[in-house]
Design a protein around this motif. Structure first.
Motif, short mmCIF file in Angstrom:
data_model
loop_
_atom_site.label_atom_id
_atom_site.label_comp_id
_atom_site.label_asym_id
_atom_site.label_seq_id
_atom_site.Cartn_x
_atom_site.Cartn_y
_atom_site.Cartn_z
N GLY A 35 -39.11 3.32 54.41
CA GLY A 35 -40.31 4.08 53.99
C GLY A 35 -40.94 3.21 52.88
N THR A 36 -41.73 4.05 52.51
CA THR A 36 -42.50 3.55 51.21
C THR A 36 -41.99 3.73 49.85
N SER A 37 -42.34 3.27 48.92
CA SER A 37 -41.65 3.32 47.49
C SER A 37 -41.80 4.85 47.24
N ALA A 38 -42.76 5.19 47.49
CA ALA A 38 -43.20 7.00 47.44
C ALA A 38 -41.97 7.82 47.93
N THR A 39 -41.70 7.41 49.51
CA THR A 39 -40.85 8.11 50.23
C THR A 39 -39.28 8.23 49.40
N ARG A 40 -39.16 6.63 49.34
CA ARG A 40 -37.70 6.62 48.62
C ARG A 40 -37.66 7.43 47.39
N ASN A 41 -38.57 7.41 46.44
CA ASN A 41 -38.56 8.07 45.11
C ASN A 41 -38.53 9.62 45.43
N SER A 42 -39.02 9.99 46.38
CA SER A 42 -38.93 11.69 46.98
C SER A 42 -37.64 11.88 47.47
N PHE A 50 -27.79 5.44 52.11
CA PHE A 50 -28.90 6.29 52.73
C PHE A 50 -30.19 6.03 52.42
N LEU A 51 -30.46 5.60 51.29
CA LEU A 51 -32.01 5.25 50.91
C LEU A 51 -32.37 4.25 51.69
N ALA A 52 -31.62 3.12 51.85
CA ALA A 52 -32.11 1.88 52.84
C ALA A 52 -32.15 2.45 54.28
N VAL A 96 -35.95 4.23 39.69
CA VAL A 96 -37.12 4.75 40.41
C VAL A 96 -37.82 3.55 40.82
N VAL A 97 -38.37 3.37 42.13
CA VAL A 97 -38.84 2.18 42.56
C VAL A 97 -40.44 2.37 42.01
N SER A 98 -40.92 1.15 41.58
CA SER A 98 -42.38 1.16 41.01
C SER A 98 -43.50 1.28 42.43
N GLU A 99 -44.24 2.30 42.53
CA GLU A 99 -44.97 2.44 43.67
C GLU A 99 -46.18 1.46 43.37
#
Length: 384
Positions: free
Chosen positions: A168-175, A162-164, A203-206
């Motif tokens: 979007g950006t790393s911030a979107t994925r982390n949200s 689902f995340l894939a 958590v993905v590094s932003e």
């Protein structure tokens, strides 16, 4: 010459269906499973340990005979197959307990989970915007997985797919990950789940890019354009640039909160903490040119404000607009002008924590640029 390795004295001695462990103290610790519970006892000598196990074995055999009589032939065949599948060191009871651990007796669909989780957020008096954002993300997740899927049936791979899909950006994925983490935490608390599988997803590094802010020239252009073409938004623009209020706070601020200082009350603040913001001379100059008859109620009451503000920024050639552009512009020029990161952080509502200021808000400008920014009075702007 290498030293001879000390003989391992902790290998268990298997005796009469139980185990005896020699200890480093010269004693013997016994271990036997009785009535689905492991019983342990320590003895000074090996014969004493064996004698006790013989006694315990009689009790265990009596219990097992009673239980054996309750098993059907099919149960016994299943037990034999399970025994062949399991490693020797794992008992059937341990396997059954593990199954019970990972398969809760309660069940609920993902759709119902989202519904109850969001209801709980409302009961906890979360911000409407926070609730709406979480609801949108989790409903999207439920639609992707299938609304009738049991919450306990969702695997880590499902969440990662689902995340894939969201991208979007790393911030979107982390949200998205943050909201799903909350949902699965709710499932654990309500005993629909044993563990939160989302914790396994990192958590993905932003990317730590320099904060985007407006130049002095663009700030002046927007102020001038607003005054000439859309004065109804002048307070919104000025308080954003020269007081650093968040868009969320500007949309709720009342004129009655503006006096010698600006009182951002708990019900206005995004983080629900009251703070006082100083009114700098340049901000006072702009507020003074707004007619008194317009200084009542909220400062952000015009209809279609979002679309009209976008049009205004485009007319002033301030597009694309940086995220939280006014607040970051304020922070950048404020810390450069006053040279006090703690003071700037306090004004922003960061409780005097400069780390957040430097990481997310402060761009790089020199003292001369900061002086020019804090000199952008209505009279000066006309010359840009």
């Amino acid at each position: 010459m290498a030293k001879a390795k000390k003989k391992n004295t902790t290998s268990p001695i298997h005796y009469n269906g139980a185990s005896i462990y020699p200890t480093a103290y010269g004693t013997y610790r016994t271990q036997i499973c009785r009535n689905y519970k492991v019983t342990r006892k320590t003895f000074k000598t090996l014969p004493e340990a064996r004698a006790w196990l013989d006694t315990m074995r009689i009790d265990v055999d009596n219990v097992e005979q009673e239980e054996h009589a309750a098993l059907t032939p099919a149960d016994l065949r299943d037990a034999a197959k399970a025994r062949a599948i399991l490693p020797p060191e794992i008992s059937l009871v341990e396997a059954a307990m593990l199954y019970k651990t990972i398969n809760p007796t309660r069940s609920i669909t993902i759709n119902k989970s989202v519904e109850h989780h969001i209801d709980e957020k409302r009961e906890m008096n979360r911000r409407p915007e926070t609730i709406a954002s979480a609801n949108n993300k989790l409903r999207r997740f439920a639609a992707f997985i299938g609304g009738d899927t049991l919450l306990s049936a969702i695997q880590v791979d499902d969440v990662e797919r689902f995340l894939a899909f969201v991208g979007g950006t790393s911030a979107t994925r982390n949200s998205y990950r943050r909201d799903m983490l909350g949902l699965f935490n709710w499932g654990v608390r309500k005993e629909f789940l044993v563990k939160n599988i989302v914790k396994k997803i990192p958590v993905v590094s932003e990317s730590q890019l320099d904060p985007e802010f407006l130049s002095v020239k663009k700030t002046a252009a927007l102020l001038k354009c607003c005054r000439e073409t859309a004065p109804v938004y002048l307070a919104y623009i000025c308080l954003g640039f020269f007081a650093g209020l968040r868009p969320y706070e500007l949309q709720r601020l009342q004129w009655s909160a503006i006096g010698e200082e600006i009182r951002v009350s708990r019900d206005v603040s995004k983080v629900r903490r009251t703070r006082l913001v100083d009114i700098q001379p340049v901000l006072k100059a702009w507020l003074d040119i707004i007619p008194e008859k317009e200084k009542s109620g909220g400062i952000y009451t015009a209809s279609n404000a979002r679309k009209n503000l976008e049009k205004l920024r485009k007319r002033a050639h301030c597009w694309p607009w940086p995220r939280d552009g006014q607040r970051k512009t304020y922070a950048t020029y404020h810390v450069a002008y006053f040279a006090d990161a703690g003071y700037t952080s306090m004004q922003l509502g960061h409780e005097g924590r400069p780390a957040m200021l430097y990481r997310h808000y402060r761009g790089l400008v020199n003292k001369a640029q900061a002086d020019a920014f804090w000199s952008l009075t209505p009279q000066k702007v006309g010359g840009f």
